[in-house]
Scaffold this active site. Sequence first.
Site, PDB file in Angstrom:
ATOM      1  N   ASP A  81       0.815  -1.213   0.000  1.00 38.90           N
ATOM      2  CA  ASP A  81       0.000   0.000   0.000  1.00 38.90           C
ATOM      3  C   ASP A  81       0.850   1.266   0.000  1.00 38.90           C
ATOM      4  O   ASP A  81       0.438   2.292  -0.555  1.00 38.90           O
ATOM      5  CB  ASP A  81      -0.926   0.008   1.221  1.00 38.90           C
ATOM      6  CG  ASP A  81      -2.140  -0.882   1.014  1.00 38.90           C
ATOM      7  OD1 ASP A  81      -2.057  -1.805   0.183  1.00 38.90           O
ATOM      8  OD2 ASP A  81      -3.164  -0.661   1.675  1.00 38.90           O
ATOM      9  N   CYS A 122       1.147  -8.279   5.219  1.00 38.43           N
ATOM     10  CA  CYS A 122       0.763  -6.882   5.044  1.00 38.43           C
ATOM     11  C   CYS A 122      -0.725  -6.669   4.805  1.00 38.43           C
ATOM     12  O   CYS A 122      -1.522  -7.594   4.861  1.00 38.43           O
ATOM     13  CB  CYS A 122       1.633  -6.245   3.969  1.00 38.43           C
ATOM     14  SG  CYS A 122       3.331  -5.992   4.567  1.00 38.43           S
ATOM     15  N   ASP A 123      -1.065  -5.424   4.485  1.00 40.15           N
ATOM     16  CA  ASP A 123      -2.399  -4.867   4.690  1.00 40.15           C
ATOM     17  C   ASP A 123      -3.573  -5.711   4.208  1.00 40.15           C
ATOM     18  O   ASP A 123      -4.518  -5.955   4.940  1.00 40.15           O
ATOM     19  CB  ASP A 123      -2.480  -3.486   4.034  1.00 40.15           C
ATOM     20  CG  ASP A 123      -1.597  -2.467   4.725  1.00 40.15           C
ATOM     21  OD1 ASP A 123      -0.614  -2.887   5.357  1.00 40.15           O
ATOM     22  OD2 ASP A 123      -1.872  -1.270   4.639  1.00 40.15           O
ATOM     23  N   LYS A 124      -3.579  -6.106   2.940  1.00 37.93           N
ATOM     24  CA  LYS A 124      -4.745  -6.820   2.406  1.00 37.93           C
ATOM     25  C   LYS A 124      -4.538  -8.328   2.376  1.00 37.93           C
ATOM     26  O   LYS A 124      -5.482  -9.071   2.109  1.00 37.93           O
ATOM     27  CB  LYS A 124      -5.067  -6.328   0.987  1.00 37.93           C
ATOM     28  CG  LYS A 124      -5.263  -4.833   0.884  1.00 37.93           C
ATOM     29  CD  LYS A 124      -6.270  -4.323   1.895  1.00 37.93           C
ATOM     30  CE  LYS A 124      -6.317  -2.815   1.926  1.00 37.93           C
ATOM     31  NZ  LYS A 124      -5.073  -2.164   2.372  1.00 37.93           N
ATOM     32  N   CYS A 195       5.384  -2.468   8.364  1.00 39.52           N
ATOM     33  CA  CYS A 195       5.768  -1.172   8.934  1.00 39.52           C
ATOM     34  C   CYS A 195       5.624  -1.170  10.454  1.00 39.52           C
ATOM     35  O   CYS A 195       4.704  -1.759  11.012  1.00 39.52           O
ATOM     36  CB  CYS A 195       4.949  -0.061   8.304  1.00 39.52           C
ATOM     37  SG  CYS A 195       5.302   0.177   6.548  1.00 39.52           S
ATOM     38  N   GLU A 499      -6.758   4.710   0.054  1.00 33.82           N
ATOM     39  CA  GLU A 499      -6.313   5.267   1.328  1.00 33.82           C
ATOM     40  C   GLU A 499      -5.921   6.723   1.129  1.00 33.82           C
ATOM     41  O   GLU A 499      -5.369   7.091   0.096  1.00 33.82           O
ATOM     42  CB  GLU A 499      -5.124   4.478   1.874  1.00 33.82           C
ATOM     43  CG  GLU A 499      -5.507   3.093   2.352  1.00 33.82           C
ATOM     44  CD  GLU A 499      -4.343   2.356   2.997  1.00 33.82           C
ATOM     45  OE1 GLU A 499      -3.197   2.822   2.856  1.00 33.82           O
ATOM     46  OE2 GLU A 499      -4.585   1.324   3.635  1.00 33.82           O
ATOM     47  N   SER A 525      -4.901   5.127   5.647  1.00 33.91           N
ATOM     48  CA  SER A 525      -3.813   4.224   5.984  1.00 33.91           C
ATOM     49  C   SER A 525      -3.786   4.022   7.490  1.00 33.91           C
ATOM     50  O   SER A 525      -4.192   4.891   8.262  1.00 33.91           O
ATOM     51  CB  SER A 525      -2.485   4.833   5.516  1.00 33.91           C
ATOM     52  OG  SER A 525      -1.398   4.226   6.167  1.00 33.91           O
TER      53      SER A 525
END
EC number: 4.2.1.9
Length: 624
Positions: A81, A122-124, A195, A499, A525
């Site tokens: 992202d 990570c995110d998704k 992150c 985002e 985000s």
Amino acid sequence: MPKLRSATSTEGRNMAGARALWRATGVKDNDFGKPIIAIANSFTQFVPGHVHLKDMGSLVASAIEEAGGIAKEFNTIAVDDGIAMGHGGMLYSLPSRELIADSVEYMVNAHCADALVCISNCDKITPGMLMAALRLNIPVVFVSGGPMEAGKTKLSDKLIKLDLVDAMVAGADSNVSDEDSAKIERSACPTCGSCSGMFTANSMNCLTEALGLSLPGNGSMLATHADRRELFLEAGRRVMALAKRYYHQDDESALPRNIANFKAFENAMTLDIAMGGSSNTVLHLLAAAQEADVDFTMADIDRMSRLVPHLCKVAPSTPKYHMEDVHRAGGVMGILGELDRAGLLHTDVFHVAADNDGTPGSGTLKSVLAQYDVMQTQDEKVKHFFMAGPAGIPTTKAFSQDCRWPSLDNDRQEGCIRSREFAFSQEGGLAVLSGNVAENGCIVKTAGVDESNLTFVGSARVYESQDDAVAGILGGEVVAGDVVVIRYEGPKGGPGMQEMLYPTSYLKSRGLGKACALITDGRFSGGTSGLSIGHVSPEAAAGGTIALIENGDRIEIDIPKRSIKLAVSDVELNARREKMHSLGPMAWKPIGRQRYVSLALKAYAMLATSADKGAVRDRSKLED
């Protein structure tokens, strides 16, 4: 007794061809009849949270095979992202969640796998795999790549901790010198891993622990630390134990839908609120609940947000603490322990980290907390485990260091994790607001909102896209007292629900972080802080009131009262709505926006629901 799913492709003369193909993958005569365990890996060289995952599947496979299973690995995609941020690439991020869920379902069902290990980060990717696991409902264990170490640099003779957002803000701030900006950029992301703050990736990996589907430490143990190796090995052993419980003992408590039930979703949301997790987690938990056929909604989240205190404050809400500090304080189990002592946790739910031997309380979160909560455990190995810390050496290699903190952070009064009595605030880090702007609700990460901004009244500054908003902010159009409205960026209208990290970062860089609010039908985000209100539902493209806001309209935000109101009369709003309807095919579409939308994204948009439904597919359009 349930039959192995894999028997469909391995038993009987009519499966001779399939067995021949299995043999070509390395399966031996004496392997047939063993459970086939799928390993869904998400290794890619595009994403720092995934660059080190290439060999993790082999680790998991070795434990599976040692325990008597057949391990078969495949890969899914993974979108970064941060790299996709601020341009057309971000349109693909949320839709990739559905693609990942589908790809895991396709591989597992096409090859009749008996159980599943999900290697995500990570995110998704974690949400997509979670949706697939609950859709499939076969024994599963999640194990993530782990968080990166916090960045550190020396500015003005002071050592400061950094993350990705610091680099973005500094890069956009004309008051920061090129030299200092470069120092921050080079130091912000020093190692492999997700992150370093409580952004979306780490939030979701923590929530899998609370849902009961991953092992203690999964969300907080650093990617670089040697101790993380054992999590991958144990994931392989655990999934085999779950498979044996289900297929050999007919124990349905080993299935994910019986682990991640309504109480477990409440636990996950309670954790999320207590740790001030990313607002994106709301979207993903709602989506996962639908896959599990669990009736968990925005109303439940609203109810819980009023009861749960804010016990853990982590970047981006504060520069003081990052995930490495959460781990030192006991990780997710440390937070859950405090929630349990506050009477806010269901401890009778099943958990993959606990063995269920049939005795009362066995196999439950209660037994996991007894062993892994640093405030109650007597196990010195567990205390040693949570003392794993950063090395401060830039690297892309997993398990590359074995540094330890000199002590645990057991300070529940002023430490990273607090007891209820000494909470950062008695109301949690996420809140659901509603009103005529968002009839079905919207989300604000209160953990990142300054106390002075808990109520805000301002004039609308309306933009039809994130790009226009960025240009307006950087061009000086936005001034103190404005409420920046970014619309047609929802799941359907974007499409893809971008985002809004750049707009919020640029507001900060121009000194407007506390002087303005931002509302959108898009999302934020996990790195976002400030008065940023997202997930406005219904979205503009679905006929939401956000599409009817005009420049200069007065908008009233009251977080303590959970209210967001457009101060325009019902008569005027109805007139605006009629005017919008009169536009025919152009109604509920952005004015003058120039954006390329591919066929793949158009297909996603056709089925996408608004954020209050998790932005999942509209099942009513798929029914026979």
